[in-house]
Enzyme design. Structure first.
Site, PDB file in Angstrom:
ATOM      1  N   PHE A 182      10.585   3.946  -2.081  1.00 26.66           N
ATOM      2  CA  PHE A 182       9.235   3.604  -2.515  1.00 26.66           C
ATOM      3  C   PHE A 182       8.888   2.168  -2.180  1.00 26.66           C
ATOM      4  O   PHE A 182       9.723   1.282  -2.268  1.00 26.66           O
ATOM      5  CB  PHE A 182       9.097   3.761  -4.034  1.00 26.66           C
ATOM      6  CG  PHE A 182       9.195   5.173  -4.506  1.00 26.66           C
ATOM      7  CD1 PHE A 182      10.428   5.755  -4.748  1.00 26.66           C
ATOM      8  CD2 PHE A 182       8.047   5.914  -4.733  1.00 26.66           C
ATOM      9  CE1 PHE A 182      10.519   7.063  -5.194  1.00 26.66           C
ATOM     10  CE2 PHE A 182       8.130   7.223  -5.187  1.00 26.66           C
ATOM     11  CZ  PHE A 182       9.366   7.793  -5.417  1.00 26.66           C
ATOM     12  N   ASP A 183       7.636   1.982  -1.843  1.00 21.34           N
ATOM     13  CA  ASP A 183       7.052   0.656  -1.791  1.00 21.34           C
ATOM     14  C   ASP A 183       6.579   0.387  -3.229  1.00 21.34           C
ATOM     15  O   ASP A 183       6.374   1.324  -3.989  1.00 21.34           O
ATOM     16  CB  ASP A 183       5.871   0.693  -0.814  1.00 21.34           C
ATOM     17  CG  ASP A 183       5.117  -0.604  -0.787  1.00 21.34           C
ATOM     18  OD1 ASP A 183       5.779  -1.648  -0.859  1.00 21.34           O
ATOM     19  OD2 ASP A 183       3.877  -0.570  -0.696  1.00 21.34           O
ATOM     20  N   LYS A 184       6.463  -0.872  -3.628  1.00 16.69           N
ATOM     21  CA  LYS A 184       6.101  -1.117  -5.028  1.00 16.69           C
ATOM     22  C   LYS A 184       4.588  -1.195  -5.255  1.00 16.69           C
ATOM     23  O   LYS A 184       4.015  -0.335  -5.903  1.00 16.69           O
ATOM     24  CB  LYS A 184       6.766  -2.404  -5.543  1.00 16.69           C
ATOM     25  CG  LYS A 184       6.538  -2.614  -7.030  1.00 16.69           C
ATOM     26  CD  LYS A 184       7.225  -3.867  -7.540  1.00 16.69           C
ATOM     27  CE  LYS A 184       6.489  -5.133  -7.121  1.00 16.69           C
ATOM     28  NZ  LYS A 184       5.279  -5.398  -7.881  1.00 16.69           N
TER      29      LYS A 184
END
Lengths: 73, 608
Positions: free
Chosen positions: B313-315
């Site tokens: 995941f990207d944040k």
């Protein structure tokens, strides 16, 4: 290269797809044919010095699939 | 011949009904002294046989051996050897099956049709700008640069920019964001979004299939006809299968001199269920997904999703909302409500993201601001309701001799302090908060399969660690550049993992390109469509487990259909050589198998 999209009224059997694909590939100057069975569309790129959009439509109609609309881009 | 053929296809339904009536007459007449059985059967064979023969002939002109060709030979031979009933029944079943297939396919395409129907069809083209007169034109006729009038309650017909006027547009169909966005001169608007208030004159920049919405539809259309590796294999197989069956029938007929057996083989040669089984699962699965806002670029993307074991995941904007909000309030002196009112009154005049967060948090009356002045890089000094206020960061406070040490504020957020008449009154932490349902939906995802969760972010390690702890991630790495993220994904893949990367589709193209499956969340923008295999149009985290469930069900459905069709072919041939299956029965089983795979595929339409 010109992009041609043929909108067909109906395509009921998946075997129509192969029929149309094969028939169109026999025309000179037609490339990248994709028959969108579910959308009822045929897309291809043509070399206008060798053939014209109507020639494609004629072949498809000749196979028994009426062409509703021809979109050329 | 073409016109005759068209006439037949237009009257397909009537012809099939007539044939069905003739079948009834044939059987009923056996009970009367007038036996019309054979006459009726020959009539059916003629009525239904002619269009089949024509279709076979037109295909043959392009050197294509079609199913119709096999059926034609079979029926002609059957008539020749006096098997009128077999000939009639085969033609009737074949025509009936054709009609049923067409009806069920139309139903299976319903979901994409619903999507297409959302696309704008007409536009109001301005003919005279001064008087704002316009005429209604087909959306296909709109040219680039045309000025179009959009009225309240109607759809924006093209991608373009506002030329005149202003209003609020609901862009849910493109971005998933249902809060109306304000449009004024120069701001971009998108086809398929709807104007909720105001009137706009829009200049067309992209029309038809080139618009973002048009591309979404095109994507789904192409995805529905896309093929997994298995499907490509089946296609190649069925291409050789039909001519092979013809050859087999000829060989068998030649050696056994048994015309009946040879014609039966021909009838069984229709690969029906095998050809239609997988496409029907694809079209219904991808269609249902699209309807729920999950745009898969093809069945291969769904297939890949079922194989993923690691989600990266990207944040920002993915795990978090991407919009800062007040996460913590510490009141130091006086009444908290009063302090907030003072703070919000001052911030109401500012466009700063932190100010917006404060005003979203405080919802009440405001004081007029008497005097305010910006202290560059630090905050604001102002007079509100007779009090001298200082609002800003630690630096502003310390420069004015106000101590901020010892206040326990969340280290991951930005801090805002309020001093009233030289005394610290209020401290706030403002952070990009996690999506409220992130924890729950990630747990739902892990219930499907024990996935490994990895967080890769450009943010500082302390922030990343805090998020990872809260959401039970297996790994979390901060301070990464886009290229670092891609390199990390490569190292995961080298370790034998199948990696999906989920980002907002705007940054991170290297990571998206490296991952086995690229998922863009919450933005149906051009960029997202280009770089990702799967676009989750609705900006909701719950879309992720839903996408995995849909993919699993669609792929399982395809496998079931392949199994059903292969089993049917095997059973038919065993039955044939064991002498149990005749021509009529063979056709019946064949048509039934098509109905079974179609019905199975249609189950996917009810996915929720």
């Amino acid at each position: 290269m010109t992009k041609v999209t043929l909108k067909l009224s109906n395509m009921s059997c998946p075997s129509c797809m192969t029929k149309i694909q094969k028939a169109l590939s026999q025309i000179n100057g037609v490339e990248k044919i994709s028959v969108l069975f579910n959308a009822g569309k045929v897309k291809a790129e043509i070399d206008e010095s060798q053939t014209e959009p109507n020639a494609l439509a004629k072949v498809v109609t000749g196979l028994g699939y009426p062409v509703e609309k021809i979109i050329v881009k | 011949m073409i016109t005759i053929q068209n006439w037949f296809s237009e009257h397909k339904k009537h012809l099939t009904i007539s044939m069905t009536v003739l079948v009834a007459i044939a059987y009923l007449s056996r009970l009367t002294p007038y036996n019309l059985y054979n006459v009726s059967m020959i009539a059916i064979a003629a009525l239904g046989g002619v269009p089949i023969l024509l279709r076979a002939a037109s295909a043959l002109r392009y050197k294509i051996v079609s199913i119709e060709f096999l059926v034609s030979i079979a029926v002609i031979s059957a008539l020749f050897i006096g098997e009128y009933s077999e000939a009639g029944i085969v033609i009737w079943l074949f025509s009936l099956g054709d009609l049923l297939e067409e009806a069920t396919l139309a139903k299976s395409r319903q979901s994409i049709q619903d999507l297409v129907n959302l696309a704008p069809k007409t536009a109001l083209k301005i003919t005279d700008l001064d008087s704002k007169t316009s005429e209604e034109v087909d959306v296909d006729e709109v040219e680039l640069g045309d000025l179009l009038l959009v009225k309240t309650g109607s759809q924006v017909p093209v991608d373009g920019s506002v030329y005149q006027g202003d209003g609020h547009v609901n862009e849910a169909s493109i971005t998933g964001e249902s809060k109306p966005s304000h449009k004024e001169v120069g701001t971009p608007v998108y086809a398929g979004t709807s104007l909720e208030s105001g009137t706009l004159i829009v200049q067309a920049e992209k029309v038809g299939e080139d618009t973002t919405f048009g591309r979404l539809i095109e994507l789904v259309e192409e995805a529905q006809d896309s093929k997994t590796k298995v499907q490509k294999l089946i296609d190649r197989f069925s291409q050789y299968y039909t001519p092979f069956v013809l050859l087999l029938a000829l060989v068998v007929g030649f050696f056994t001199k048994d015309v009946r057996l040879a014609t039966t083989i021909l009838v069984l040669g229709c690969p029906g269920a095998l050809v239609i089984g997988v496409p029907i699962s694809t079209v219904t699965g991808i269609g249902s997904s699209a309807k729920s806002g999950i745009i898969a670029k093809g069945s291969a993307a769904l297939d890949q999703l079922t194989k993923i074991d690691t989600f990266v995941f990207d944040k920002t904007g993915t795990l978090t909302t991407g919009k800062p909000s007040v996460s913590q309030v510490v009141n130091l002196t006086g009444n908290e409500r009063d302090n907030l009112q003072l703070l919000a009154s001052l911030e109401a005049e500012s466009d700063h993201p932190l100010a917006k967060a404060i005003n979203a948090y405080y919802d009440g009356d405001l004081f007029p601001v008497a005097k305010s002045e910006v202290v560059a890089g630090r905050g604001l000094a102002a007079q509100v309701n007779g009090a001298n206020l200082l609002v800003g960061n630690e630096r502003l406070m310390s420069e004015n001799g106000i101590a901020t040490a010892g206040i326990d504020l969340d280290p991951t957020g930005s801090h805002v302090y309020l001093a009233v008449n030289g005394k610290l009154a209020l401290a706030l932490a403002i952070a990009d908060t996690l999506r409220s349902d992130a924890l729950e939906q990630l747990a739902a995802l892990r219930k499907i399969k024990p996935y490994k969760f990895v967080l890769l972010s450009g943010d500082q390690q302390t922030v990343v660690d805090a998020v990872a702890r809260e959401l039970n991630f297996d790994e979390a790495h901060g301070s990464l550049l886009p290229a670092d993220k891609a390199a990390y994904i490569k190292s995961l893949q080298a370790g034998g993992h199948q990696v999906a990367f989920i980002g907002d589709g705007i940054n991170d193209s290297p990571a998206l390109a490296t991952a086995d499956l690229a998922i863009a969340m919450g933005s149906g923008t051009d960029v997202a469509i280009d770089v990702s295999d799967l676009v989750l149009v609705k900006d909701q985290f719950s879309q992720l487990p839903t996408a995995v469930r849909f993919a699993n069900k669609t792929i399982a459905n395809m496998r079931q259909n392949i199994a059903i069709s292969l089993l049917t072919v095997a059973l038919l041939f065993i039955g044939l050589f064991a002498g149990y299956v005749e021509m009529g029965l063979g056709m019946l089983i064949h048509e039934l198998s098509i109905l079974v795979v179609t019905a199975n595929g249609m189950r996917l339409l009810r996915l929720t």
